[in-house]
Write an enzyme that holds these catalytic residues in place. Structure first.
Site, short mmCIF file in Angstrom:
data_model
loop_
_atom_site.label_atom_id
_atom_site.label_comp_id
_atom_site.label_asym_id
_atom_site.label_seq_id
_atom_site.Cartn_x
_atom_site.Cartn_y
_atom_site.Cartn_z
N LYS A 79 0.75 -1.24 -0.11
CA LYS A 79 -0.20 0.33 -0.23
C LYS A 79 0.65 1.29 0.64
O LYS A 79 1.97 1.28 1.06
CB LYS A 79 -1.32 -0.03 1.64
CG LYS A 79 -2.06 1.14 1.36
CD LYS A 79 -3.42 0.85 2.46
CE LYS A 79 -3.93 1.95 1.45
NZ LYS A 79 -4.42 2.17 3.77
N SER A 154 -9.66 2.04 2.85
CA SER A 154 -9.80 2.65 1.61
C SER A 154 -7.47 1.43 1.17
O SER A 154 -7.40 2.76 0.45
CB SER A 154 -8.14 3.40 2.53
OG SER A 154 -7.73 3.49 3.31
N SER A 178 -10.61 -0.03 6.65
CA SER A 178 -9.59 -0.69 5.47
C SER A 178 -9.27 -1.10 4.96
O SER A 178 -8.43 -1.30 3.69
CB SER A 178 -9.04 0.80 5.47
OG SER A 178 -9.03 2.25 5.54
#
Lengths: 478, 89
Positions: A79, A154, A178
């Site tokens: 990420k 997210s 997330s």
């Protein structure tokens, strides 16, 4: 079956037996990226040359008979809020569009010494604020199950990349859901570890008391493998728990006999899609048929969790994001004459709408005259929620809930309505507030063939019971 | 409740156009409306968690990143220093 479709633990044993090389595997994944990326748009930055080079090095070591970790040579996506030395790290923000970190996050040092192949940096909501990955400055990632829909957020890039075979497993981060919510939207498995079990050093901070890095993969065993590689005490994170960890992957047991599973009624309320409730309760029934006991429990403060979450997370975000001022790194506006103007213009041009909204909200709840009414009340509520979980865990070993009240929604559907967007985190935020570990795994599909996720929650440092319980379900349903 | 967007924007080092500010005020009003549904809690003191004491590192001299590395990300630098607008007359 193509190599990119296989699970990490299968690939791990194939690599160990030298049935395949890491180079072949890495090339298979990058071929898949070439095919799928134009449609899915999961990556912000690709690191192909370095990945190929590392794969060759790992293969050489293996040929020479060196002992390697069980994740050595496996292509892994990261990420883009986890800092990677010499590889751009943007947080999906214009504010960091040109940032090339001079150091590694602790998890990256750990993964590099374990010999994983970093495929690249994955898309996300800007500064991890969002539930659909639509808040990225760079691109909109599509859900591989239906490209007209969001992958969740997210960590939407991480979930989509794993689901599409664009990496074997991935790291995400979870502040209010997330990792788990996108895992459920894309039909994969994601773990939000116990707060303090994985170092946050080098994770670009959103809400420091809630943030946690965690693994995402096609199945529970793979998630356990990656968790084993990243957990552990780190002196660089002052909140890191000073304790030792056993190997979770090797200790996975497929047995739910005598396991007490708590079913909290507050998570099966009117706001949750009826079909999702049905599927999660069907999974509970399946556990019962295999020897587990189902126990009705109550977590009454759940309805206030979202409020406490938005107060605490926004307050911390407004403080954490004060560092982005255009002085030492990242974006700097060209429209200024004084220093104060430089700060203001840099921040106004560099941050997106959702990030600004949360900074403003955080500034409001911390500002003089409002602190007691909001922030302090939020923190007290946090204690109350934690106490309720502690009470519940006297009666059960693990708690089962839906991961999200809905399945993946259409791109653009909720953009204009922040409250509706926030509500998709209703089942996951409590876990961050209480610092607990939780895993999301697929438990069926809705009428439009979109994946449904269920969430298992354990007491602090109870990752093993999560892996055992989740893996048992996967074995039962096949 | 009246939310003073101008004041909060100043505290946050942010600037909003008039139309943006109106929209923001409306959206923040909605969020604060949700947040106000929190119950009153009789307990009033917040204590640190005794099970999770913060551990501080020893204050030791250690090697750090070289200046040239640090300056690579600086938007504007000169002679090994970071350049910002003049702050003293």
């Amino acid at each position: 079956m193509e190599l990119y479709n296989k699970s990490a633990h299968e690939l791990s044993s194939m690599l160990e037996k030298k049935e395949i090389s890491s180079l072949e595997l890495t090339e298979s994944v990058f071929k898949r990226i070439d095919e799928k990326e134009p449609e899915i748009e999961a990556y912000i930055t690709l690191s192909k040359d370095k990945a190929i080079e590392t794969a060759k090095k790992i293969d050489e070591k293996r040929v020479k008979g060196k002992t390697l970790s069980n994740i050595a040579g496996i292509p892994t996506g990261i990420k883009d809020n986890i800092v990677t030395k010499n590889l751009p790290t943007t947080c999906a923000s214009k504010m960091l569009y040109n940032f090339v970190p001079p150091y590694n996050a602790t998890v990256m040092d750990k993964l590099e010494s374990a010999g994983v192949i970093v495929t690249g940096k994955l898309n996300m909501d800007e500064f991890a604020m969002g539930s659909s990955t639509e808040n990225s400055y760079f691109k909109k990632t599509k859900n591989p199950c239906d490209i007209t829909r969001v992958p969740g957020g997210s960590s939407g890039g991480s979930a989509a990349a794993v689901a599409a075979g664009e990496c074997i497993f991935a790291l995400g981060s979870d502040t209010g859901g997330s990792i788990r919510q996108p895992a459920s939207y894309c039909g994969i498995v994601g773990l939000k570890p116990t707060y303090s079990s994985v170092s946050r050093y080098g994770l670009i901070a959103f809400a420091s008391s809630l943030d946690q890095i965690g693994p995402m993969a096609k199945n529970t065993k793979d998630v356990a493998m990656l968790y084993d590689a990243i957990c552990g005490y780190d002196s660089m994170d002052s909140t890191s728990a000073n304790r030792s960890y056993h190997n979770h992957f090797n200790a996975i047991e497929n047995n739910v006999k005598g396991l007490r599973i708590g079913i909290p009624k507050e998570y099966f309320g009117d706001g949750v899609n009826p079909l999702i409730k049905e599927k999660v309760l069907a999974a509970a029934k399946l556990y019962e048929q295999n020897g587990a006991t189902l126990i009705d429990i109550s977590l009454p403060s759940t309805e206030y969790a979202l409020s406490a979450y938005y107060i605490i997370s926004s307050a911390e975000a407004s403080s954490n994001l004060a560092r982005f001022d255009g002085v030492k790194y990242g974006y700097r506006s060209e429209n200024y004459s004084t220093l104060a103007e430089m700060y203001e213009m840099t921040r106004s041009e560099g941050f997106g709408a959702e990030v600004k909204r949360r900074i403003m909200l955080g500034t409001f709840v911390l500002s003089s005259g409002y602190f007691d009414a909001y922030y302090k009340r939020g923190k007290l509520l946090q204690n109350m929620i934690t106490d309720e979980f502690n009470e519940a865990f006297k009666k059960c070993d693990v708690i089962l809930t839906p991961t999200s009240p809905n399945t993946a929604f259409k791109i653009g559907e909720k953009v204009g309505n922040p409250l509706e967007m926030y509500a998709s985190d209703i089942c996951t935020v409590t876990v961050n507030i209480a610092g607990l570990p939780a895993i999301s795994l697929p438990c069926g599909f809705d009428n439009e063939n979109l994946p449904i996720g269920m969430q298992l929650i354990a007491p602090k440092f109870g990752e093993q019971v999560l892996f055992n319980t989740a893996n048992s379900y996967e074995e039962i349903v096949g | 409740m009246k939310i003073d967007i101008k004041h909060l924007a100043k505290l946050s080092n942010l600037r909003f156009e008039e139309s943006e500010a109106e929209k923001l005020e409306r959206e923040m009003g909605d969020i604060i409306g949700m947040v106000e549904k929190m119950p009153d809690i009789s307990v009033t003191d917040l204590k640190p968690d005794p099970n999770n004491r913060m551990i501080l590192r020893e204050d030791e001299v250690k090697s750090s990143l070289p200046r040239t590395e640090m300056l690579k990300n600086v938007p504007q630098s000169q002679a090994g220093c970071i350049v910002v607008p003049k702050v003293v007359e």
